[in-house]
Design an enzyme around this catalytic site. Structure first.
Site, mmCIF file in Angstrom:
data_model
loop_
_atom_site.group_PDB
_atom_site.id
_atom_site.type_symbol
_atom_site.label_atom_id
_atom_site.label_comp_id
_atom_site.label_asym_id
_atom_site.label_seq_id
_atom_site.Cartn_x
_atom_site.Cartn_y
_atom_site.Cartn_z
ATOM 1 N N PHE A 59 0.806 -1.221 0.000
ATOM 2 C CA PHE A 59 0.000 0.000 0.000
ATOM 3 C C PHE A 59 0.844 1.278 0.000
ATOM 4 O O PHE A 59 0.298 2.382 0.100
ATOM 5 C CB PHE A 59 -0.963 0.003 1.197
ATOM 6 N N ARG A 87 -1.794 5.752 21.157
ATOM 7 C CA ARG A 87 -2.243 4.629 20.315
ATOM 8 C C ARG A 87 -3.599 4.126 20.810
ATOM 9 O O ARG A 87 -4.458 3.760 20.017
ATOM 10 C CB ARG A 87 -1.209 3.491 20.322
ATOM 11 N N ARG A 104 -10.168 7.035 15.498
ATOM 12 C CA ARG A 104 -10.369 6.399 14.186
ATOM 13 C C ARG A 104 -11.781 5.848 14.035
ATOM 14 O O ARG A 104 -12.373 5.929 12.958
ATOM 15 C CB ARG A 104 -9.303 5.325 13.959
ATOM 16 N N HIS A 117 -2.412 9.941 12.460
ATOM 17 C CA HIS A 117 -1.192 9.145 12.645
ATOM 18 C C HIS A 117 -0.813 9.201 14.114
ATOM 19 O O HIS A 117 -1.044 10.212 14.779
ATOM 20 C CB HIS A 117 -0.044 9.754 11.818
ATOM 21 N N GLU A 128 10.166 11.310 14.105
ATOM 22 C CA GLU A 128 9.047 11.924 13.377
ATOM 23 C C GLU A 128 8.867 13.390 13.786
ATOM 24 O O GLU A 128 8.608 14.251 12.937
ATOM 25 C CB GLU A 128 7.768 11.120 13.629
HETATM 26 P P1 IDP Z 1 -0.629 2.771 11.985
HETATM 27 O O1 IDP Z 1 -0.874 4.126 11.349
HETATM 28 O O2 IDP Z 1 -1.829 2.296 12.762
HETATM 29 O O3 IDP Z 1 0.659 2.723 12.787
HETATM 30 P P2 IDP Z 1 0.788 1.269 9.928
HETATM 31 O O4 IDP Z 1 0.745 -0.206 9.784
HETATM 32 O O5 IDP Z 1 2.041 1.893 10.485
HETATM 33 O O6 IDP Z 1 -0.485 1.711 10.787
HETATM 34 O O7 IDP Z 1 0.487 1.890 8.486
HETATM 35 C C1 IDP Z 1 0.732 3.262 8.214
HETATM 36 C C2 IDP Z 1 -0.455 3.835 7.475
HETATM 37 O O8 IDP Z 1 -0.549 3.187 6.197
HETATM 38 C C3 IDP Z 1 -1.825 3.599 8.119
HETATM 39 O O9 IDP Z 1 -2.141 4.521 9.128
HETATM 40 C C4 IDP Z 1 -2.749 3.739 6.915
HETATM 41 O O10 IDP Z 1 -2.954 5.108 6.570
HETATM 42 C C5 IDP Z 1 -1.935 3.082 5.823
HETATM 43 N N1 IDP Z 1 -2.271 1.647 5.677
HETATM 44 C C6 IDP Z 1 -1.977 0.636 6.535
HETATM 45 N N2 IDP Z 1 -2.421 -0.541 6.087
HETATM 46 C C7 IDP Z 1 -3.023 -0.281 4.901
HETATM 47 C C8 IDP Z 1 -3.687 -1.107 3.922
HETATM 48 O O11 IDP Z 1 -3.815 -2.336 4.085
HETATM 49 N N3 IDP Z 1 -4.193 -0.466 2.822
HETATM 50 C C9 IDP Z 1 -4.042 0.890 2.622
HETATM 51 N N4 IDP Z 1 -3.425 1.690 3.502
HETATM 52 C C10 IDP Z 1 -2.927 1.122 4.635
HETATM 53 MG MG MG Z 2 2.602 3.006 12.162
#
Ligand code: IDP
Ligand code: MG
Length: 139
Positions: A59, A87, A104, A117, A128
């Site tokens: 993604f 979180r 969320r 985020h 960050e």
């Molecule tokens: P987080 O934001 O909960 O830490 P991460 O796994 O770090 O999640 O992923 C970063 C960002 O990437 C997510 O917040 C979301 O915007 C996007 N994302 C995560 N998984 C997917 C997916 O399966 N499809 C599309 N976008 C995704």
């Molecule tokens: Mg993350």
């Protein structure tokens, strides 16, 4: 500043939907202080750099396009146990799996456009925060 820090962004979907105010209000009510904050639009290049840890994930391209599609709010937050508590406040990445009452669950549109985020460790919070703010801009 008191406590530890985390870094957050209010993502383009939430800014577009006029949810900056309600989200900041939830953040303050949960006991976080705002130490630095700015409203800006990321270039595609900078969004790619910020999310470079995800560049092998399927993604990544969609995520970079999305995060550079409109303005965001970036902020440094402080509180005891900031990373883990934030979180908890934002809920799971996929809003359909996020707990009731989380940011969320209330505001995200999809797994990609998921409103906010939140850093996943103290180390990443520091990296960050410095991506967006110099030490002079943080209080
Ligand atoms: P987080 O934001 O909960 O830490 P991460 O796994 O770090 O999640 O992923 C970063 C960002 O990437 C997510 O917040 C979301 O915007 C996007 N994302 C995560 N998984 C997917 C997916 O399966 N499809 C599309 N976008 C995704
Ligand atoms: Mg993350």
């Amino acid at each position: 500043m008191s406590g530890t820090i985390t870094f957050t962004m209010i993502k383009p979907d939430a800014v577009e939907a006029n949810n900056i105010g309600p989200i900041l209000s939830m953040i303050n009510k949960a006991g976080f202080r705002i130490n630095a904050m700015k409203y800006l639009k990321l270039s595609r290049e900078d969004a790619g750099k910020f999310y470079a840890v995800h560049k092998e994930r399927p993604f990544y391209g969609e995520l970079v396009d999305y995060m550079s599609s409109g303005p965001i709010v970036a902020a440094v937050l402080s509180k005891e146990n900031a990373v883990a508590d934030f979180r908890k406040l934002i809920g799971a990445t996929d809003p359909t799996k996020a707990d009731e009452g989380t940011i969320r669950k209330l505001f995200a549109k999809s797994i990609a456009a998921n409103a906010v985020h939140g850093s996943d460790s103290d180390e990443n919070a520091a990296i960050e925060a410095s991506f967006f703010f110099s030490s002079l801009e943080r209080n």
